[in-house]
Scaffold this active site. Structure first.
Site, PDB file in Angstrom:
ATOM      1  CB  CYS A 196      31.250  -0.059   0.978  1.00 10.38           C
ATOM      2  SG  CYS A 196      33.090   0.036   1.422  1.00 10.38           S
TER       3      CYS A 196
ATOM      4  CB  CYS B 260      36.044  -2.830   2.515  1.00  6.87           C
ATOM      5  SG  CYS B 260      35.933  -0.952   2.844  1.00  6.87           S
ATOM      6  CB  SER B 261      31.745  -4.600   3.714  1.00  7.69           C
ATOM      7  OG  SER B 261      32.865  -4.681   4.917  1.00  7.69           O
ATOM      8  CB  CYS B 262      31.890   1.571   4.817  1.00  9.22           C
ATOM      9  SG  CYS B 262      33.914   1.331   4.547  1.00  9.22           S
TER      10      CYS B 262
END
Lengths: 218, 265
Positions: B166, B169-171
């Site tokens: 991602c 962000c940090s999906c």
């Protein structure tokens, strides 16, 4: 938003350090920050798009110099401060000077398994016809609003091929700012060597999930 | 609280939506309803949070500046103060914070994904359902659907390697893999894996020839990706449990392969 969060392709970062994870501990502020966010956002009218965007609004220097869960802290206090639920004085001391109205009850521990099991569905019924189908050639627009968007900078202006249509999903660009709207969402495949001039592989691909409004026929 | 299950499902969930990150809730058939009823039974969900405040980028940027200029630098102190404050204001229950940490420590993690992979390796009909509709298929194995409600499984083959990131962000597919590892959230991984995937994969010990296609999946929406690794040689006759024990988290993100069994296997 053309922020530092949009990191795909940025130069200057070194090797990935595959450090093992530290186990989550109730005494560890990282774990507590993670869980505080899950505990206050879930019962609220906040939404994940606004939550993500609040972090994007951090100044670039602050974003880059804060560790991961500290960025969660900053976005959460931003959201809570913006809502008028907390003040800077209160955040400094941890002592409440006023009790906000209309916050309802806090999420109870018994609700955690229900949220885990159910998750969140961002799909919505179709309200029109999707403009593209798998195999179509599309170009990512130069879409760069100040607000929330999920079109990464590295894909802008490039031509790719629609791999899949995921159906209609809530559009972050409007949802983050308080208006729920849905659009068809596509997985678009880009040939890596067309995105990056230094790539030599003729077959490697980068797939990006893009909403219809980010795309135009190519 | 649950008014009716036959009316418009969005109305039905008008209360449940207050439980969710977003005002957006599963409405895919009756099965999710049953799960929800089971899980939610007896829970008092009184009180809705009404949050209708401006969600303006410039305002948020200004607030961020202001917050940063006034609050102490030590994160541990700030987080402690935040929790005390939110508890005192009735916004957060510390027992719920503990419960979430327990859930991600013990109940939700890569073991879930490993069971999915092992089942897919041993049960062709399950694998087909997994490739067709992964979110439904993982529910069969009891995996939670938080951050896995729109799951897509991408299969590694001798000539095709998939890796997930991602960049924004940090999906990450929590329901099958738990919370993401530190490296997945790092600036190094997020910036580089879409631009130089082969170079990043070499740092993880994977080196692919030019005849292997490398595919990078950037999780920019709520779609989540799980890599179905190749079943290693030497596992003929292994049962599901033995196979699942071989499957690492990194193999399901695409930064590792599943190593053949060592020793007696």
């Amino acid at each position: 938003m053309d922020g530092v969060h949009d990191m795909g392709g940025m130069h200057g970062f070194g090797a990935v350090d595959p450090v093992p994870n530290r186990p989550l501990s109730k005494n560890d502020w990282h774990a507590r920050m993670f869980a505080i966010e899950l505990s206050y956002t879930q019962p609220g009218g906040f939404n994940v798009d606004w939550t993500r965007h609040a972090m994007e609004c951090m100044a670039p220097a602050a974003y880059l110099s804060s560790e991961y869960f500290d960025r969660w802290y900053w976005r959460d206090v931003g959201i809570l401060f913006n809502a008028g639920w907390v003040s800077i004085e209160e955040l400094k001391t941890g002592q409440a000077l006023s009790i906000p109205e209309n916050v309802g009850d806090p999420l109870r521990p018994e609700a955690v398994p229900a949220i885990l099991e159910q998750g969140v569905d961002t799909s919505r019924p179709a309200t029109g016809t999707a403009a593209f189908k798998p195999g179509d050639r599309v170009r990512a627009r130069f879409h760069a609003p100040l607000g929330a968007t999920r079109l990464p900078r590295y894909a802008r202006g490039h031509v790719g091929t629609v791999e899949t249509c995921h159906g209609w999903h809530v559009l972050p660009d409007t949802n983050a700012h308080g208006e729920e709207r849905a659009e068809p969402l596509y997985s678009v495949g880009f040939l890596a060597h067309q995105l990056w001039e230094e790539v030599t592989s003729p077959i490697d691909k980068i797939f990006v999930d893009l909403w219809e409004g980010y795309l135009e026929p190519a | 609280m649950i008014k009716s299950c036959s009316a418009n499902k969005f109305d039905v969930f008008a209360t449940f939506q207050d439980l969710c990150i977003d005002a957006s809730v599963c409405c895919g058939g009756d099965e999710p309803l049953k799960i929800w009823h089971r899980a939610i039974q007896g829970i008092d969900l009184r009180g809705k949070r009404q949050v209708s405040v401006p969600r303006d980028s410039k305002r948020m940027m200004a607030l961020q500046e202001e917050l940063h200029s006034h609050l102490p630098s030590e994160a541990a102190l700030r987080v402690k103060a935040l929790e005390s404050l939110l508890v005192e204001k009735g916004i957060v229950d510390s027992a719920t914070v503990d419960r979430w940490i327990d859930a991600f420590g013990d109940e939700v993690g890569p073991k879930n994904g490993a069971r999915v992979v092992a089942r897919a390796w041993t049960d062709p009909a399950f694998k087909q359902r997994l490739m067709d509709n992964a979110s439904e298929a993982i529910t069969e194995l009891g995996c939670p659907r938080l951050e896995a409600n729109h799951l897509i499984v991408v299969e590694n083959l001798p000539q095709l390697h998939n890796v997930v990131v991602c960049t924004l962000c940090s999906c990450y597919p929590w329901g099958v893999l738990g919370a993401p590892p530190t490296w997945y959230k790092s600036f190094e991984y997020r910036s580089r894996v879409v631009r130089d995937p082969r170079g990043v994969l070499r740092e993880f010990g994977l080196d692919f020839g030019e005849d292997v296609e490398v595919r990078v999946w950037d999780s920019t929406a709520q779609i989540r990706y799980l890599v179905l690794p190749e079943r290693p040689a030497g596992t003929e006759g292994f049962d599901e449990e033995q196979l699942a024990a071989l499957v690492s988290r990194d193999a399901m993100v695409g930064t590792a392969k599943v190593a053949p069994p060592t020793g007696g296997g």
